[in-house]
Write a protein that holds these residues in place. Structure first.
Motif, PDB file in Angstrom:
ATOM      1  N   UNK A  28     -15.873   4.285  49.050  1.00  0.00           N
ATOM      2  CA  UNK A  28     -15.327   5.179  48.021  1.00  0.00           C
ATOM      3  C   UNK A  28     -13.812   5.189  48.153  1.00  0.00           C
ATOM      4  N   UNK A  29     -13.121   4.374  47.348  1.00  0.00           N
ATOM      5  CA  UNK A  29     -11.670   4.232  47.543  1.00  0.00           C
ATOM      6  C   UNK A  29     -10.896   5.517  47.304  1.00  0.00           C
ATOM      7  N   UNK A  30     -11.486   6.457  46.525  1.00  0.00           N
ATOM      8  CA  UNK A  30     -10.781   7.709  46.217  1.00  0.00           C
ATOM      9  C   UNK A  30     -10.297   8.417  47.475  1.00  0.00           C
ATOM     10  N   UNK A  31     -11.031   8.289  48.569  1.00  0.00           N
ATOM     11  CA  UNK A  31     -10.739   9.080  49.759  1.00  0.00           C
ATOM     12  C   UNK A  31      -9.666   8.468  50.639  1.00  0.00           C
ATOM     13  N   UNK A  32      -9.216   7.251  50.300  1.00  0.00           N
ATOM     14  CA  UNK A  32      -8.357   6.516  51.229  1.00  0.00           C
ATOM     15  C   UNK A  32      -7.067   6.016  50.595  1.00  0.00           C
ATOM     16  N   UNK A  33      -6.060   5.911  51.428  1.00  0.00           N
ATOM     17  CA  UNK A  33      -4.818   5.267  51.016  1.00  0.00           C
ATOM     18  C   UNK A  33      -5.057   3.765  50.899  1.00  0.00           C
ATOM     19  N   UNK A  34      -4.406   3.167  49.926  1.00  0.00           N
ATOM     20  CA  UNK A  34      -4.475   1.724  49.710  1.00  0.00           C
ATOM     21  C   UNK A  34      -3.063   1.158  49.736  1.00  0.00           C
ATOM     22  N   UNK A  35      -2.935  -0.053  50.214  1.00  0.00           N
ATOM     23  CA  UNK A  35      -1.615  -0.645  50.361  1.00  0.00           C
ATOM     24  C   UNK A  35      -1.548  -2.058  49.812  1.00  0.00           C
ATOM     25  N   UNK A  36      -0.353  -2.470  49.498  1.00  0.00           N
ATOM     26  CA  UNK A  36      -0.031  -3.862  49.215  1.00  0.00           C
ATOM     27  C   UNK A  36       0.852  -4.385  50.335  1.00  0.00           C
ATOM     28  N   UNK A  37       0.466  -5.516  50.852  1.00  0.00           N
ATOM     29  CA  UNK A  37       1.277  -6.276  51.783  1.00  0.00           C
ATOM     30  C   UNK A  37       1.557  -7.637  51.145  1.00  0.00           C
ATOM     31  N   UNK A  38       2.539  -8.339  51.662  1.00  0.00           N
ATOM     32  CA  UNK A  38       2.793  -9.694  51.184  1.00  0.00           C
ATOM     33  C   UNK A  38       3.219 -10.573  52.352  1.00  0.00           C
ATOM     34  N   UNK A  43       6.841 -16.648  57.124  1.00  0.00           N
ATOM     35  CA  UNK A  43       7.280 -15.298  57.472  1.00  0.00           C
ATOM     36  C   UNK A  43       6.088 -14.421  57.839  1.00  0.00           C
ATOM     37  N   UNK A  44       6.360 -13.325  58.504  1.00  0.00           N
ATOM     38  CA  UNK A  44       5.302 -12.386  58.851  1.00  0.00           C
ATOM     39  C   UNK A  44       4.891 -11.569  57.634  1.00  0.00           C
ATOM     40  N   UNK A  45       3.658 -11.089  57.680  1.00  0.00           N
ATOM     41  CA  UNK A  45       3.187 -10.212  56.615  1.00  0.00           C
ATOM     42  C   UNK A  45       3.976  -8.903  56.677  1.00  0.00           C
ATOM     43  N   UNK A  46       4.358  -8.392  55.501  1.00  0.00           N
ATOM     44  CA  UNK A  46       5.135  -7.166  55.465  1.00  0.00           C
ATOM     45  C   UNK A  46       4.560  -6.191  54.447  1.00  0.00           C
ATOM     46  N   UNK A  47       4.714  -4.914  54.739  1.00  0.00           N
ATOM     47  CA  UNK A  47       4.252  -3.893  53.818  1.00  0.00           C
ATOM     48  C   UNK A  47       5.139  -3.822  52.593  1.00  0.00           C
ATOM     49  N   UNK A  48       4.511  -3.684  51.441  1.00  0.00           N
ATOM     50  CA  UNK A  48       5.241  -3.589  50.171  1.00  0.00           C
ATOM     51  C   UNK A  48       5.188  -2.167  49.627  1.00  0.00           C
ATOM     52  N   UNK A  49       3.975  -1.621  49.570  1.00  0.00           N
ATOM     53  CA  UNK A  49       3.827  -0.283  49.006  1.00  0.00           C
ATOM     54  C   UNK A  49       2.507   0.324  49.416  1.00  0.00           C
ATOM     55  N   UNK A  50       2.454   1.653  49.346  1.00  0.00           N
ATOM     56  CA  UNK A  50       1.250   2.395  49.727  1.00  0.00           C
ATOM     57  C   UNK A  50       1.034   3.520  48.728  1.00  0.00           C
ATOM     58  N   UNK A  51      -0.231   3.806  48.429  1.00  0.00           N
ATOM     59  CA  UNK A  51      -0.566   4.973  47.614  1.00  0.00           C
ATOM     60  C   UNK A  51      -1.697   5.714  48.310  1.00  0.00           C
ATOM     61  N   UNK A  52      -1.494   7.006  48.506  1.00  0.00           N
ATOM     62  CA  UNK A  52      -2.463   7.794  49.265  1.00  0.00           C
ATOM     63  C   UNK A  52      -3.596   8.283  48.373  1.00  0.00           C
ATOM     64  N   UNK A  53      -4.556   8.938  48.995  1.00  0.00           N
ATOM     65  CA  UNK A  53      -5.684   9.506  48.250  1.00  0.00           C
ATOM     66  C   UNK A  53      -5.224  10.621  47.322  1.00  0.00           C
ATOM     67  N   UNK A  54      -4.060  11.195  47.610  1.00  0.00           N
ATOM     68  CA  UNK A  54      -3.524  12.279  46.774  1.00  0.00           C
ATOM     69  C   UNK A  54      -2.372  11.805  45.894  1.00  0.00           C
ATOM     70  N   UNK A  55      -2.267  10.480  45.723  1.00  0.00           N
ATOM     71  CA  UNK A  55      -1.285   9.843  44.828  1.00  0.00           C
ATOM     72  C   UNK A  55       0.140   9.855  45.362  1.00  0.00           C
ATOM     73  N   UNK A  98      -6.251   0.991  55.630  1.00  0.00           N
ATOM     74  CA  UNK A  98      -6.448   1.385  57.025  1.00  0.00           C
ATOM     75  C   UNK A  98      -7.549   2.430  57.128  1.00  0.00           C
ATOM     76  N   UNK A  99      -8.177   2.727  55.984  1.00  0.00           N
ATOM     77  CA  UNK A  99      -9.229   3.751  55.920  1.00  0.00           C
ATOM     78  C   UNK A  99      -8.719   5.101  56.414  1.00  0.00           C
ATOM     79  N   UNK A 100      -7.508   5.448  55.988  1.00  0.00           N
ATOM     80  CA  UNK A 100      -6.924   6.753  56.260  1.00  0.00           C
ATOM     81  C   UNK A 100      -6.591   7.402  54.922  1.00  0.00           C
ATOM     82  N   UNK A 101      -6.545   8.715  54.877  1.00  0.00           N
ATOM     83  CA  UNK A 101      -6.312   9.416  53.610  1.00  0.00           C
ATOM     84  C   UNK A 101      -4.876   9.276  53.115  1.00  0.00           C
ATOM     85  N   UNK A 102      -3.956   9.305  54.074  1.00  0.00           N
ATOM     86  CA  UNK A 102      -2.552   9.353  53.689  1.00  0.00           C
ATOM     87  C   UNK A 102      -1.797   8.116  54.173  1.00  0.00           C
ATOM     88  N   UNK A 103      -0.662   7.858  53.533  1.00  0.00           N
ATOM     89  CA  UNK A 103       0.147   6.714  53.923  1.00  0.00           C
ATOM     90  C   UNK A 103       0.790   6.955  55.280  1.00  0.00           C
TER      91      UNK A 103
END
Length: 126
Positions: A28-38, A43-55, A98-103
């Motif tokens: 259930x993705x609603x409960x978790x933060x989702x991220x984009x990496x590139x 080069x190493x993978x790097x974080x681009x952006x994150x959106x939490x369960x509360x937007x 990361x299966x966490x609610x917040x970024x």
């Protein structure tokens, strides 16, 4: 089975725009933060952006004010609207969680990631 499937990659000229999508299933993705990496070649993978369960959102400073992350929980989909693409932006873009609610402060730490997709290739070239 958790699955994250990216789409929307492609070739764009510098200054152009693309929108990436990530469809989530198996949880259930609603409960978790989702991220984009590139990851760019060599080069190493790097974080681009994150959106939490509360937007709540977070961005890497290199993309802030050019990229916008969003999510549609009814569609189980996350998006990354990329504008004014630069020659430093190409790479494989991964949808991750990361299966966490917040970024949190360490959303861009690859060590926290539990699941990721196959990636979508973004190429910026004139």
């Amino acid at each position: 089975q958790v699955q994250l499937v990216e789409s929307g990659g492609g070739l764009v000229a510098p200054g152009g725009s693309l929108r990436l999508s990530c469809e989530a299933s198996g949880f259930t993705p609603d409960y978790y933060a989702l991220m984009w990496f590139r990851q760019a070649p060599g080069k190493e993978r790097e974080g681009v952006s994150c959106i939490s369960s509360t937007m709540g959102t977070g961005y890497a400073w290199t993309v802030k004010d050019r990229f916008t992350i969003s999510r549609d929980n009814q569609q189980r989909t996350m998006y990354l609207q990329m504008t004014n693409l630069e020659l430093e932006d190409p790479g494989v873009y991964y949808c991750e969680t990361a299966m966490k609610r917040f970024c949190g402060e360490t959303w861009d730490a690859e060590d926290n990631i539990k699941y990721w997709g196959e990636g979508a290739l973004v190429t910026v070239s004139s």
